[in-house]
Design an enzyme around this catalytic site. Structure first.
Site, PDB file in Angstrom:
ATOM      1  N   TYR A   1       0.872  -1.182   0.000  1.00 52.62           N
ATOM      2  CA  TYR A   1       0.000   0.000   0.000  1.00 52.62           C
ATOM      3  C   TYR A   1       0.908   1.230   0.000  1.00 52.62           C
ATOM      4  CZ  TYR A   1      -4.193   2.589   1.574  1.00 52.62           C
ATOM      5  OH  TYR A   1      -5.250   3.463   1.678  1.00 52.62           O
TER       6      TYR A   1
ATOM      7  N   ARG B   1      -5.371  10.575 -10.918  1.00 51.28           N
ATOM      8  CA  ARG B   1      -4.782  11.272  -9.749  1.00 51.28           C
ATOM      9  C   ARG B   1      -4.370  10.190  -8.753  1.00 51.28           C
ATOM     10  NH1 ARG B   1      -5.040  10.754  -4.874  1.00 51.28           N
ATOM     11  NH2 ARG B   1      -7.144  11.357  -4.360  1.00 51.28           N
TER      12      ARG B   1
ATOM     13  N   LYS C   1      -5.743  -1.528  -2.670  1.00 49.75           N
ATOM     14  CA  LYS C   1      -6.901  -1.258  -1.797  1.00 49.75           C
ATOM     15  C   LYS C   1      -7.654  -2.558  -1.527  1.00 49.75           C
ATOM     16  CE  LYS C   1      -6.784   3.357  -1.591  1.00 49.75           C
ATOM     17  NZ  LYS C   1      -6.950   4.241  -0.443  1.00 49.75           N
TER      18      LYS C   1
ATOM     19  N   GLU D   1     -11.799   5.383  -6.811  1.00 51.81           N
ATOM     20  CA  GLU D   1     -10.515   5.721  -6.199  1.00 51.81           C
ATOM     21  C   GLU D   1      -9.636   6.512  -7.157  1.00 51.81           C
ATOM     22  OE1 GLU D   1      -9.767   4.524  -2.859  1.00 51.81           O
ATOM     23  OE2 GLU D   1      -8.216   6.062  -3.054  1.00 51.81           O
TER      24      GLU D   1
ATOM     25  N   ASP E   1     -13.705   6.868  -2.032  1.00 57.08           N
ATOM     26  CA  ASP E   1     -12.841   6.713  -0.860  1.00 57.08           C
ATOM     27  C   ASP E   1     -12.028   7.965  -0.569  1.00 57.08           C
ATOM     28  OD1 ASP E   1     -11.500   5.226   1.168  1.00 57.08           O
ATOM     29  OD2 ASP E   1      -9.829   4.941  -0.206  1.00 57.08           O
ATOM     30  N   ASP E   2     -11.541   8.634  -1.614  1.00 57.24           N
ATOM     31  CA  ASP E   2     -10.710   9.828  -1.401  1.00 57.24           C
ATOM     32  C   ASP E   2     -11.519  10.954  -0.778  1.00 57.24           C
ATOM     33  OD1 ASP E   2      -8.254   8.859  -2.712  1.00 57.24           O
ATOM     34  OD2 ASP E   2      -9.612   8.733  -4.417  1.00 57.24           O
TER      35      ASP E   2
ATOM     36  N   ASN F   1      -5.072   7.456   7.502  1.00 56.20           N
ATOM     37  CA  ASN F   1      -5.236   6.974   6.132  1.00 56.20           C
ATOM     38  C   ASN F   1      -6.611   6.320   6.027  1.00 56.20           C
ATOM     39  OD1 ASN F   1      -5.000   4.876   3.887  1.00 56.20           O
ATOM     40  ND2 ASN F   1      -3.113   6.047   3.634  1.00 56.20           N
TER      41      ASN F   1
HETATM   42  O1  LIG Z   1      -4.125   5.378  -0.877  1.00 58.04           O
HETATM   43  C1  LIG Z   1      -3.839   6.052   0.127  1.00 58.04           C
HETATM   44  O2  LIG Z   1      -2.855   5.873   0.819  1.00 58.04           O
HETATM   45  C2  LIG Z   1      -4.811   7.104   0.577  1.00 58.04           C
HETATM   46  C3  LIG Z   1      -5.523   7.636  -0.577  1.00 58.04           C
HETATM   47  O3  LIG Z   1      -6.597   7.194  -0.925  1.00 58.04           O
HETATM   48  C4  LIG Z   1      -4.852   8.621  -1.435  1.00 58.04           C
HETATM   49  O4  LIG Z   1      -3.860   9.219  -1.024  1.00 58.04           O
HETATM   50  O5  LIG Z   1      -5.316   8.796  -2.567  1.00 58.04           O
HETATM   51 MG   LIG Z   2      -6.862   7.453  -3.035  1.00 55.11          MG
END
Ligand SMILES: O=C([O-])CC(=O)C(=O)O
Ligand SMILES: [Mg+2]
Length: 576
Positions: free
Chosen positions: A124, A177, A195, A266, A289-290, A475
């Site tokens: 991750y 992104r 994820k 995501e 999620d973001d 997070n």
């Molecule tokens: O993935 C991660 O660590 C947290 C998140 O969703 C991001 O930064 O886009």
């Molecule tokens: Mg993210």
């Protein structure tokens, strides 16, 4: 108990296959399997490597294909850890772990569940960021689906494959992104894979119920477009009505194929993330999620900080550096907390200062989204709007960074804040680590060790007055696995904002700071399994309250949640 069948695998008996998707010790269970030889060894969900017993080697024609030794899962975990340790870099370890995932999922998840603190930064953030950037180098085997724009006419046929019959959670990105690393095109696939591996590790969702998807709508990343080895569609990004139609086609195809699926968005660009969520959140069980997961975990950490000194959020002053979808999502959830505390909307909004690269958002600025416009200041005419000036004038007590830009929380900023604030709350949340707005070490030094710090990516522990202090990682991994478990257990048809608030409160209830003034804001990542269960339960009760799932009793909810939890242990196999 849920009776879960391997319908998608024609080779495995559906009728007699006992479930392995329970809290029971699966090793006491026997799975009827029809695959044998190479086919069995090549099936990542069924392969056990050297852990096939000698009877199983007889029954499944494995002699000769495997070396003679028989090993236990424990021995395999030990060996894998030793091998990982000897690899030269986190990236090399990531690549090896991905290979394990694609060849022996039980072993992969046994490693992750047993050594979550060591494995999390590898599968991750931050290492997954480099994996996305170098995805074209490391792509080996198919995992998940690449749905590319030129093949849009075949999307429904691709999803129709019986291999995906049991899918219940999808994580989808278009790669535009990726963390704070920008457009990674099809390489963004690393994120849905990462994820989803946390859905399994933290919430016990069976890996065969998960599907990572990249919507390959091109890339504007010139390095990728010019890289002959790029694995994605070499084309600039599709925009506007064509993009919207592609997304619409995807959602419709998903809904038709899996009417009860949970669809997790995501790492879409700021311009697309919020509109997509608004378009679909009332049509199916879906969340971003973001926007929502990040908001919930940040809210949980702030609620924990407030509870520790009996404070109320409505009395704090919040500066949000970064006004993208994550910033707006966090601000909206924090606003809701203030309203729940009895503040008027006007008073609550007056507590927020939101900035982007052009400075403080002011009422009437061109091009603001609805979410940004809500937080734009009406009372700041003819005053300097740069970050430093705003910080000096507003006397912030909470500073949150979702800018994606390294180093923006400077010494001046942190010292200024610490002048007026006994325990400044400072959260540099940008990911991966290299994009963090400040390091915890610097923030602690500049605030005379008074700040409550939490980051988006992992950082090493701090030495405070000779005491080792773990750095909290605010997070969304604290939220989405438990939320997903809630959605599967309840069959919720929608994901409401109040479910995220409930998830945040469920997480905050586990804060170590509640019982120990030197404690952390959030539980350690080693407790992510416990966290996921608490989040699932809190969100499930709220789903029932909001009428988006049947009115299960509390006991039923708990039973449904627990019965879904898959444990990475080998089953005994018998030949059909
Ligand atoms: O993935 C991660 O660590 C947290 C998140 O969703 C991001 O930064 O886009
Ligand atoms: Mg993210």
């Amino acid at each position: 108990m849920t009776q879960h069948m391997f319908f998608f695998l024609p080779a495995i008996s559906g009728e007699t296959a006992p479930t392995i998707f329970s809290g029971d010790k699966p090793m006491t269970r026997t799975l009827s399997v029809a695959l044998s030889g190479q086919d069995l060894l090549n099936h990542p969900f069924l392969n056990k490597g050297l852990a096939f017993s000698s009877e199983e080697r007889d029954a499944f024609e494995l002699h000769g294909l495997l070396p003679k030794a028989v090993q236990t899962l424990d021995q395999q975990v030990e060996a894998a850890l030793k091998f990982l340790d000897a690899l030269p870099s986190p990236f090399a370890r990531h690549v090896h772990l991905r290979e394990l995932q694609d060849t022996n999922e039980t072993l992969f998840y046994a490693l992750l569940t047993r050594k979550i603190d060591a494995m999390l930064p590898l599968v991750y953030t931050p290492t997954v960021g480099e994996a996305c950037q170098r995805f074209s180098e490391i792509w080996r085997r198919p995992r998940g689906l690449f749905l590319s724009y030129p093949e849009r006419e075949s999307m429904e046929d691709i999803l129709d494959n019986p291999a995906y019959d049991d899918v219940r959670v999808i994580v989808v990105t278009d790669g535009e992104r990726i963390l704070g690393l920008g457009d990674q095109g099809a390489g963004g696939m690393g994120i849905p894979i990462g994820k989803l591996s946390l859905y399994t590790t933290c919430a016990g969702i069976s890996p065969d119920q998960t599907l990572p998807i990249v919507l390959d709508t091109g890339t504007n990343n010139q390095d990728l477009l010019q890289n002959p080895a790029y694995i994605g569609w070499r084309h600039e990004r599709v925009r506007g009505a064509e993009y919207d139609a592609f997304i619409e086609r995807f959602v419709t195809a998903v809904q038709t194929r899996w009417p009860h699926v949970a669809l997790h968005w995501e790492d879409f660009s700021g311009a697309n993330a919020a509109p997509i969520l608004e378009r679909y959140r009332d049509r199916l069980c879906t969340f971003n999620d973001d926007i929502q997961g990040t908001a919930a975990v940040t809210t949980a950490a702030i609620l924990s900080a407030n509870a520790a000194h009996d404070g109320k959020l409505k009395d704090e002053t919040i500066v949000m550096l970064g006004a993208g979808s994550a910033g707006v999502g966090i601000a909206k959830l924090l606003l809701q907390v203030m309203l729940d505390e009895g503040a008027s909307e006007e008073d609550a909004l007056a507590r927020f200062y939101m900035l982007d690269q052009d400075g403080l958002l002011l009422d009437g600025r061109e091009g603001l989204t609805d979410g940004q416009a809500l937080f734009a200041r009406k009372d700041w005419k003819d005053r300097p709007t740069d970050f430093e000036s705003v910080m000096r004038e507003c006397k912030a007590s909470i500073l949150i960074g979702v800018s994606g830009v390294k180093g923006l929380f400077t010494e001046t900023i942190v010292r200024e804040m610490s002048k007026t604030c006994k325990r400044p709350i400072i959260f540099p949340l940008s990911n991966p680590t290299s994009h963090s707005e400040a390091t915890p070490e610097d923030i602690m030094a500049w605030s005379d060790e008074r700040a409550l710090v939490s980051t988006g990516s992992p950082f090493p522990p701090l030495d405070l007055h000779g005491r080792t202090h773990r750095v909290d990682q605010t997070n969304n991994a604290y939220i989405f696995p438990g939320l997903g478990l809630c959605l599967l257990a309840t069959g919720a048809t929608r994901v409401t904002d109040s479910m995220f608030m409930a998830a945040a409160r469920g997480l905050a209830s586990l804060s170590p700071l509640r019982s120990n003034p030197d404690g952390n804001l959030l539980p350690p990542v080693t407790q992510l399994r416990k966290v996921a269960l608490a989040v699932a339960e809190a969100a499930a009760r709220q789903a029932r309250e909001d009428g988006v799932c049947p009115s299960f009793s509390d006991d039923e909810l708990l039973e449904r949640i627990q019965s879904l939890v898959w444990t990475p242990e080998y089953c005994a196999y018998e030949k059909i």
